[in-house]
Design a protein around this motif. Structure first.
Motif, PDB file in Angstrom:
ATOM      1  N   VAL A  78      -2.096   5.705 -45.606  1.00 33.13           N
ATOM      2  CA  VAL A  78      -0.964   6.530 -46.040  1.00 33.13           C
ATOM      3  C   VAL A  78      -0.293   7.128 -44.808  1.00 33.13           C
ATOM      4  N   PRO A  79       0.997   6.860 -44.610  1.00 37.09           N
ATOM      5  CA  PRO A  79       1.705   7.462 -43.474  1.00 37.09           C
ATOM      6  C   PRO A  79       1.743   8.981 -43.580  1.00 37.09           C
ATOM      7  N   SER A  80       2.041   9.621 -42.479  1.00 32.42           N
ATOM      8  CA  SER A  80       2.123  11.078 -42.444  1.00 32.42           C
ATOM      9  C   SER A  80       3.209  11.597 -43.382  1.00 32.42           C
ATOM     10  N   GLY A  81       2.884  12.653 -44.139  1.00 33.35           N
ATOM     11  CA  GLY A  81       3.879  13.380 -44.915  1.00 33.35           C
ATOM     12  C   GLY A  81       4.373  12.701 -46.171  1.00 33.35           C
ATOM     13  N   VAL A  82       3.640  11.696 -46.680  1.00 30.48           N
ATOM     14  CA  VAL A  82       4.064  11.040 -47.915  1.00 30.48           C
ATOM     15  C   VAL A  82       2.861  10.892 -48.840  1.00 30.48           C
ATOM     16  N   ARG A  83       3.142  10.408 -50.037  1.00 24.07           N
ATOM     17  CA  ARG A  83       2.071  10.040 -50.958  1.00 24.07           C
ATOM     18  C   ARG A  83       2.378   8.661 -51.537  1.00 24.07           C
ATOM     19  N   GLN A  84       1.335   7.912 -51.759  1.00 17.86           N
ATOM     20  CA  GLN A  84       1.464   6.578 -52.325  1.00 17.86           C
ATOM     21  C   GLN A  84       1.031   6.605 -53.789  1.00 17.86           C
ATOM     22  N   ILE A  85       1.708   5.784 -54.616  1.00 16.54           N
ATOM     23  CA  ILE A  85       1.436   5.718 -56.045  1.00 16.54           C
ATOM     24  C   ILE A  85       0.860   4.343 -56.384  1.00 16.54           C
ATOM     25  N   PHE A  86      -0.245   4.350 -57.131  1.00 19.33           N
ATOM     26  CA  PHE A  86      -0.870   3.121 -57.607  1.00 19.33           C
ATOM     27  C   PHE A  86      -1.007   3.201 -59.127  1.00 19.33           C
ATOM     28  N   ASP A  87      -0.482   2.220 -59.826  1.00 18.28           N
ATOM     29  CA  ASP A  87      -0.626   2.159 -61.282  1.00 18.28           C
ATOM     30  C   ASP A  87      -1.954   1.490 -61.628  1.00 18.28           C
ATOM     31  N   PHE A  88      -2.629   2.014 -62.654  1.00 15.24           N
ATOM     32  CA  PHE A  88      -3.901   1.438 -63.074  1.00 15.24           C
ATOM     33  C   PHE A  88      -4.121   1.747 -64.549  1.00 15.24           C
ATOM     34  N   ASN A  89      -5.110   1.116 -65.139  1.00 18.50           N
ATOM     35  CA  ASN A  89      -5.455   1.350 -66.545  1.00 18.50           C
ATOM     36  C   ASN A  89      -6.852   1.946 -66.646  1.00 18.50           C
ATOM     37  N   LEU A  90      -6.989   2.922 -67.523  1.00 26.06           N
ATOM     38  CA  LEU A  90      -8.314   3.482 -67.773  1.00 26.06           C
ATOM     39  C   LEU A  90      -9.225   2.404 -68.359  1.00 26.06           C
ATOM     40  N   PRO A  91     -10.513   2.455 -68.064  1.00 20.92           N
ATOM     41  CA  PRO A  91     -11.432   1.420 -68.575  1.00 20.92           C
ATOM     42  C   PRO A  91     -11.739   1.604 -70.056  1.00 20.92           C
ATOM     43  N   ASN A  92     -12.302   0.574 -70.666  1.00 23.38           N
ATOM     44  CA  ASN A  92     -12.794   0.658 -72.036  1.00 23.38           C
ATOM     45  C   ASN A  92     -14.094   1.454 -72.063  1.00 23.38           C
ATOM     46  N   VAL A  93     -14.306   2.175 -73.147  1.00 24.63           N
ATOM     47  CA  VAL A  93     -15.527   2.967 -73.308  1.00 24.63           C
ATOM     48  C   VAL A  93     -16.025   2.836 -74.735  1.00 24.63           C
ATOM     49  N   ASP A  94     -17.333   3.018 -74.930  1.00 21.74           N
ATOM     50  CA  ASP A  94     -17.920   2.996 -76.264  1.00 21.74           C
ATOM     51  C   ASP A  94     -17.897   4.365 -76.921  1.00 21.74           C
ATOM     52  N   LYS A  95     -17.863   5.406 -76.101  1.00 20.14           N
ATOM     53  CA  LYS A  95     -17.842   6.786 -76.582  1.00 20.14           C
ATOM     54  C   LYS A  95     -17.084   7.617 -75.553  1.00 20.14           C
ATOM     55  N   GLU A  96     -16.841   8.879 -75.858  1.00 15.12           N
ATOM     56  CA  GLU A  96     -16.108   9.689 -74.889  1.00 15.12           C
ATOM     57  C   GLU A  96     -16.900   9.771 -73.585  1.00 15.12           C
ATOM     58  N   THR A  97     -16.180   9.553 -72.481  1.00 15.78           N
ATOM     59  CA  THR A  97     -16.820   9.298 -71.193  1.00 15.78           C
ATOM     60  C   THR A  97     -16.050   9.983 -70.075  1.00 15.78           C
ATOM     61  N   ASN A  98     -16.773  10.571 -69.131  1.00 15.98           N
ATOM     62  CA  ASN A  98     -16.135  11.141 -67.949  1.00 15.98           C
ATOM     63  C   ASN A  98     -15.671  10.036 -67.000  1.00 15.98           C
ATOM     64  N   PHE A  99     -14.530  10.286 -66.357  1.00 15.99           N
ATOM     65  CA  PHE A  99     -13.958   9.332 -65.400  1.00 15.99           C
ATOM     66  C   PHE A  99     -13.367  10.120 -64.240  1.00 15.99           C
ATOM     67  N   GLN A 100     -13.605   9.640 -63.026  1.00 18.52           N
ATOM     68  CA  GLN A 100     -13.053  10.312 -61.853  1.00 18.52           C
ATOM     69  C   GLN A 100     -12.808   9.310 -60.735  1.00 18.52           C
ATOM     70  N   LEU A 101     -11.688   9.490 -60.054  1.00 19.15           N
ATOM     71  CA  LEU A 101     -11.363   8.737 -58.843  1.00 19.15           C
ATOM     72  C   LEU A 101     -11.691   9.597 -57.625  1.00 19.15           C
ATOM     73  N   ILE A 102     -12.185   8.966 -56.566  1.00 20.31           N
ATOM     74  CA  ILE A 102     -12.550   9.686 -55.353  1.00 20.31           C
ATOM     75  C   ILE A 102     -11.962   8.952 -54.153  1.00 20.31           C
ATOM     76  N   ALA A 103     -11.276   9.691 -53.287  1.00 20.16           N
ATOM     77  CA  ALA A 103     -10.699   9.137 -52.056  1.00 20.16           C
ATOM     78  C   ALA A 103     -11.528   9.602 -50.864  1.00 20.16           C
ATOM     79  N   LEU A 104     -11.984   8.648 -50.053  1.00 19.02           N
ATOM     80  CA  LEU A 104     -12.793   8.950 -48.873  1.00 19.02           C
ATOM     81  C   LEU A 104     -11.997   8.588 -47.626  1.00 19.02           C
ATOM     82  N   PRO A 105     -11.572   9.584 -46.848  1.00 17.59           N
ATOM     83  CA  PRO A 105     -10.733   9.302 -45.671  1.00 17.59           C
ATOM     84  C   PRO A 105     -11.527   8.695 -44.527  1.00 17.59           C
ATOM     85  N   PHE A 106     -10.829   7.934 -43.690  1.00 23.75           N
ATOM     86  CA  PHE A 106     -11.382   7.307 -42.495  1.00 23.75           C
ATOM     87  C   PHE A 106     -12.625   6.474 -42.800  1.00 23.75           C
TER      88      PHE A 106
END
Length: 317
Positions: free
Chosen positions: A263-291
């Motif tokens: 990601v260049p300095s001073g901006v944000r990038q957008i990525f489109d995605f779809n939530l996964p299928n689940v059998d029951k209510e489920t926690n979901f989280q994305l994590i970004a690890l720099p460098f």
């Protein structure tokens, strides 16, 4: 209580949410008092533990502290360490432990237990400490090992409560290089769907509206959303991005379970995605690890993990 050469101290903030994004994942805990985040004199000082904090670190099997970002040694293609946690809160709380090798979730063993875990859920009583002996094999070509500690892994937040959301988005990270002589130059990056320059450069944010950063707390499986990855520093920042469905690693885009992007300095990038299928209510989280593959003791940001708000996914049925 143990004292280490260095502790990572997670400081608990009570904050007033005036917008739907947070810079560097400020912590907010209902049971806490306002304190200052302490991370000074990284290798030499002893940070005494205060009330209403969570302290965590890694030790070798001799009980010696391993500085976050320092090289993690292996023996016979295996790593054995103690994950040490001080839970200095006046409440019972569950935690989850995940281990990543080159950002891929790997199984590990606890103590003398023959069972392998890909996620280890444990409980802590008020104001207690815990050492968890973790052992796992490592690939000869692996370059980075990451330990993630998840707070309240079974808690499902459905209402628009930004105070609780700020607690749950914070992922406690311990990142270490291994096999430093090997360099990874062939990392394939994923092109973003959009690049936006509006100053809303939260490191990781899942949104319904890519322009407004509209938070998502509950949504139906397969729903198309976007995640925003920002950079508020003066230099380009590369990220490895991973996703967890009920704390098991999940594919994100085009069958990829790790997304790399710069990601260049001073901006944000957008990525489109779809939530996964689940059998029951489920926690979901994305994590970004720099460098990714560049973690070091000197670069504090390289030791971090930036979580999105946690989303509860509902089954369509």
């Amino acid at each position: 209580m143990k004292y280490y050469k260095y502790y990572i101290v997670i400081t608990i903030f009570i904050i007033l949410i005036s917008s739907s994004y947070f810079l560097y994942n400020t912590l907010n805990d209902n049971s806490s008092k306002v304190t200052a985040n302490t991370r000074e004199n990284q290798s030499n000082s002893i940070n005494r533990l205060a009330a209403n904090t969570i302290a965590y670190g890694l030790e070798n099997t001799k009980g010696e502290y391993i500085d976050n970002g320092s090289t993690l040694n292996q023996q016979n293609n295996s790593i054995s360490v103690n994950v040490s946690i001080d839970h200095n809160l006046d409440e019972n709380r569950d935690y989850g432990l995940i281990v990543l090798e080159d950002f891929k979730q790997v199984p590990f063993k606890i103590e003398e237990d023959e069972q392998e875990f890909t996620k280890y859920i444990f409980s802590m009583s008020p104001n207690t400490s815990k050492d968890i002996k973790v052992t796992f094999p490592v690939n000869l070509n692996a370059q980075e090992v990451t330990f993630l500690v998840i707070k309240k892994p079974n808690y499902k937040l459905k209402e628009m409560d930004f105070n609780r959301a700020a607690i749950l988005e914070e992922v406690l990270s311990m990142r270490y290089p291994i096999n430093q002589a090997k360099k990874r130059d062939n990392v394939k990056e994923t092109e973003p769907d959009n690049i936006i320059n509006d100053g809303l450069n939260e490191n990781m944010f899942v949104t319904k509206d890519k322009k407004k950063l509209q938070a998502v707390f509950e949504e139906t499986e397969e729903k198309e959303l976007s995640f925003s990855v920002g950079n508020d520093t003066e230099q380009p920042m590369r990220y490895a991005i991973v996703a967890f469905r009920d704390w098991e690693q999940n594919e994100i885009i085009n069958n990829q379970d790790v997304i790399y992007t710069t990601v260049p300095s001073g901006v944000r990038q957008i990525f489109d995605f779809n939530l996964p299928n689940v059998d029951k209510e489920t926690n979901f989280q994305l994590i970004a690890l720099p460098f990714p593959y560049e973690v070091s003791k000197e670069n504090y940001i390289s030791q971090q993990a930036f979580g999105s708000f946690r989303i509860v996914i509902q089954n369509k049925d």
